[in-house]
Design a protein around this motif. Structure first.
Motif, PDB file in Angstrom:
ATOM      1  N   ARG A 176      21.898 -24.033  31.481  1.00 17.74           N
ATOM      2  CA  ARG A 176      22.359 -25.415  31.600  1.00 17.74           C
ATOM      3  C   ARG A 176      23.864 -25.527  31.348  1.00 17.74           C
ATOM      4  N   VAL A 177      24.364 -24.755  30.393  1.00 22.26           N
ATOM      5  CA  VAL A 177      25.811 -24.759  30.133  1.00 22.26           C
ATOM      6  C   VAL A 177      26.567 -24.234  31.344  1.00 22.26           C
ATOM      7  N   ILE A 178      26.094 -23.115  31.907  1.00 19.70           N
ATOM      8  CA  ILE A 178      26.742 -22.541  33.097  1.00 19.70           C
ATOM      9  C   ILE A 178      26.670 -23.516  34.268  1.00 19.70           C
ATOM     10  N   GLN A 179      25.522 -24.153  34.419  1.00 21.03           N
ATOM     11  CA  GLN A 179      25.344 -25.116  35.501  1.00 21.03           C
ATOM     12  C   GLN A 179      26.319 -26.281  35.369  1.00 21.03           C
ATOM     13  N   ARG A 180      26.440 -26.835  34.157  1.00 18.79           N
ATOM     14  CA  ARG A 180      27.337 -27.980  33.955  1.00 18.79           C
ATOM     15  C   ARG A 180      28.794 -27.614  34.196  1.00 18.79           C
ATOM     16  N   LEU A 181      29.161 -26.387  33.842  1.00 20.76           N
ATOM     17  CA  LEU A 181      30.555 -25.976  33.973  1.00 20.76           C
ATOM     18  C   LEU A 181      30.925 -25.552  35.386  1.00 20.76           C
ATOM     19  N   PHE A 182      30.012 -24.852  36.084  1.00 23.31           N
ATOM     20  CA  PHE A 182      30.372 -24.230  37.355  1.00 23.31           C
ATOM     21  C   PHE A 182      29.613 -24.758  38.564  1.00 23.31           C
ATOM     22  N   LEU A 187      24.486 -26.987  43.738  1.00 22.79           N
ATOM     23  CA  LEU A 187      24.629 -26.401  45.065  1.00 22.79           C
ATOM     24  C   LEU A 187      24.161 -24.953  45.113  1.00 22.79           C
ATOM     25  N   HIS A 188      24.230 -24.278  43.978  1.00 27.17           N
ATOM     26  CA  HIS A 188      23.836 -22.860  43.925  1.00 27.17           C
ATOM     27  C   HIS A 188      22.959 -22.629  42.694  1.00 27.17           C
ATOM     28  N   THR A 189      21.943 -23.450  42.556  1.00 24.46           N
ATOM     29  CA  THR A 189      21.145 -23.444  41.326  1.00 24.46           C
ATOM     30  C   THR A 189      20.432 -22.115  41.100  1.00 24.46           C
ATOM     31  N   TYR A 190      19.667 -21.652  42.098  1.00 23.28           N
ATOM     32  CA  TYR A 190      18.874 -20.442  41.895  1.00 23.28           C
ATOM     33  C   TYR A 190      19.723 -19.194  41.676  1.00 23.28           C
ATOM     34  N   PRO A 191      20.827 -18.999  42.432  1.00 28.11           N
ATOM     35  CA  PRO A 191      21.676 -17.831  42.129  1.00 28.11           C
ATOM     36  C   PRO A 191      22.200 -17.827  40.693  1.00 28.11           C
ATOM     37  N   TRP A 192      22.635 -18.995  40.190  1.00 20.87           N
ATOM     38  CA  TRP A 192      23.104 -19.070  38.811  1.00 20.87           C
ATOM     39  C   TRP A 192      21.965 -18.806  37.831  1.00 20.87           C
ATOM     40  N   TYR A 193      20.792 -19.375  38.118  1.00 25.81           N
ATOM     41  CA  TYR A 193      19.640 -19.193  37.237  1.00 25.81           C
ATOM     42  C   TYR A 193      19.213 -17.731  37.182  1.00 25.81           C
ATOM     43  N   ASN A 194      19.117 -17.084  38.348  1.00 27.59           N
ATOM     44  CA  ASN A 194      18.717 -15.680  38.402  1.00 27.59           C
ATOM     45  C   ASN A 194      19.755 -14.779  37.738  1.00 27.59           C
ATOM     46  N   THR A 195      21.022 -15.115  37.902  1.00 32.87           N
ATOM     47  CA  THR A 195      22.089 -14.350  37.249  1.00 32.87           C
ATOM     48  C   THR A 195      21.980 -14.458  35.734  1.00 32.87           C
ATOM     49  N   THR A 196      21.676 -15.673  35.268  1.00 31.60           N
ATOM     50  CA  THR A 196      21.506 -15.878  33.823  1.00 31.60           C
ATOM     51  C   THR A 196      20.340 -15.064  33.286  1.00 31.60           C
ATOM     52  N   LEU A 197      19.217 -15.048  34.021  1.00 26.72           N
ATOM     53  CA  LEU A 197      18.051 -14.272  33.591  1.00 26.72           C
ATOM     54  C   LEU A 197      18.367 -12.781  33.559  1.00 26.72           C
ATOM     55  N   PHE A 198      19.093 -12.303  34.577  1.00 28.04           N
ATOM     56  CA  PHE A 198      19.441 -10.880  34.636  1.00 28.04           C
ATOM     57  C   PHE A 198      20.361 -10.498  33.474  1.00 28.04           C
ATOM     58  N   GLY A 278      24.745 -39.072  31.832  1.00 34.41           N
ATOM     59  CA  GLY A 278      26.202 -38.966  31.837  1.00 34.41           C
ATOM     60  C   GLY A 278      26.677 -37.605  31.370  1.00 34.41           C
ATOM     61  N   PRO A 279      27.409 -37.521  30.242  1.00 36.42           N
ATOM     62  CA  PRO A 279      27.986 -36.256  29.797  1.00 36.42           C
ATOM     63  C   PRO A 279      26.910 -35.235  29.461  1.00 36.42           C
ATOM     64  N   PRO A 280      27.207 -33.927  29.524  1.00 38.54           N
ATOM     65  CA  PRO A 280      26.248 -32.900  29.124  1.00 38.54           C
ATOM     66  C   PRO A 280      25.890 -33.052  27.651  1.00 38.54           C
ATOM     67  N   SER A 281      24.738 -32.506  27.285  1.00 39.02           N
ATOM     68  CA  SER A 281      24.266 -32.589  25.912  1.00 39.02           C
ATOM     69  C   SER A 281      25.190 -31.823  24.973  1.00 39.02           C
ATOM     70  N   PHE A 282      25.661 -32.514  23.939  1.00 40.43           N
ATOM     71  CA  PHE A 282      26.523 -31.868  22.951  1.00 40.43           C
ATOM     72  C   PHE A 282      25.766 -30.770  22.215  1.00 40.43           C
ATOM     73  N   SER A 283      24.488 -31.024  21.881  1.00 39.00           N
ATOM     74  CA  SER A 283      23.695 -30.042  21.145  1.00 39.00           C
ATOM     75  C   SER A 283      23.525 -28.762  21.952  1.00 39.00           C
ATOM     76  N   ASN A 284      23.375 -28.898  23.264  1.00 40.50           N
ATOM     77  CA  ASN A 284      23.223 -27.710  24.109  1.00 40.50           C
ATOM     78  C   ASN A 284      24.445 -26.811  23.991  1.00 40.50           C
ATOM     79  N   PHE A 285      25.639 -27.390  24.117  1.00 41.42           N
ATOM     80  CA  PHE A 285      26.873 -26.610  24.030  1.00 41.42           C
ATOM     81  C   PHE A 285      27.031 -26.010  22.635  1.00 41.42           C
TER      82      PHE A 285
END
Length: 313
Positions: A176-182, A187-198, A278-285
């Motif tokens: 979720r942090v990577i998604q919010r930032l990049f 637009l590229h949800t699954y590639p980011w998700y799979n990269t995170t898992l790897f 609105g803004p990303p979750s502060f607790s997540n970051f």
């Protein structure tokens, strides 16, 4: 299904769940109190009044509480008995069946053993976990004709995708942090998700096989890994971190890193503001920052060694 079977309204069902959870907490409190009354008081305070616990009271997701208490109970029993038995194994299987992502916590239970013993014990538990859940699946299919493995997988993918693409605003997830930032527009949800898992898979392999890493730090990182690497899960699952506090407290000789980790865990367990819209979750970051910071500490040899010196309790 239990609501329909017992024909009870939802609010009363919440009350029933609360008392079941409280019974598990009191059982664990008695187990821990037999070792140290102080540790027992710390445990019951965090298990009843910490922010993630109050959160799952409000949300009604008592599965989060059950899994954390079952994992703690199995660990305390293993700590007292010094060996795995049927009761401890059953508690672990129930907890893992409720939340399979906690499979990454298994090394914690054998963290003082040699690598060969750890691997053998984990393989045994995983085998029993797979076999028992296969039996439970077949039993469920007997009672519910529409229930099937393919249907269960479809439901899992639906939940996974809903959390990946939307989320509920109060989760802890590296993705979720990577998604919010990049990729804020998905637009590229699954590639980011799979990269995170790897990346996460490589990370857990490094943590598991790093024999020089402090066992308490390893336990904390494996626990945080189980929470933040899979698809985003809500913060009411964070009470499992109480297990790491107990692991540290039950250690005979404390080091600076033990006190350091307890402070970080208490920060995570304190009330943290969320922004559902609105803004990303502060607790997540914040939680991900703590996770990555502790991992980086293990890579900084000079700072890491300074934290390994013993301190007075």
């Amino acid at each position: 299904h239990l609501i329909n079977i017992f024909n009870i309204s939802h609010p009363y069902f919440i009350v029933v769940n609360f008392f079941i959870y409280l019974m598990l907490v009191l059982r664990n409190f008695n187990l821990i109190k037999s070792v140290s009354s102080t540790y027992g008081n710390i445990f019951i305070t965090l298990s009843v009044f910490s922010y993630p616990v109050l959160f799952f009271y409000q949300r009604g997701n008592f599965t989060a509480g059950y899994t954390s208490q079952l994992l703690i109970m199995s660990y305390i029993l293993l700590f007292k008995k010094k060996k795995m038995d049927i009761k401890i194994l059953a508690l672990l299987i129930i907890a893992l069946s409720l939340r399979p992502n906690y499979i990454f916590l298994l090394p914690i239970y054998f963290i003082d053993s040699n690598l060969k013993t750890q691997i053998n014990e984990i393989i045994k538990i995983f085998f029993v976990f797979v076999c028992s859940n296969f039996i439970f699946l077949r039993l469920a299919m007997l009672f519910y004709e529409d229930y099937s493995l393919s249907g269960m997988l479809v439901g899992f993918r639906h939940i996974r995708d809903s959390h990946i693409f939307i989320g509920d605003g109060f989760d802890s997830s590296l993705f979720r942090v990577i998604q919010r930032l990049f990729d804020p527009n998905n637009l590229h949800t699954y590639p980011w998700y799979n990269t995170t898992l790897f990346a996460g898979a490589l990370l857990v392999i490094y943590i598991f096989f790093n024999r020089k890493m402090n066992v308490q730090l390893k336990a904390f990182l494996l626990t945080m890994f189980s929470l933040v690497i899979s698809f985003p899960i809500a913060d009411y699952h964070l009470p499992v971190l109480i297990l790491i506090i107990l692991l540290i407290l039950l250690k005979n000789k404390k080091t600076k890193i033990d006190h350091f980790l307890i402070i970080l865990i208490l920060i995570i367990l304190l009330p943290i503001p969320h922004f559902i819209k609105g803004p990303p979750s502060f607790s997540n970051f914040l939680n991900i920052a703590i996770f990555l910071y502790t991992f980086l500490i293990s890579l900084n040899r000079k700072f890491y060694k300074s934290l390994l010196s013993q301190v007075n309790d």
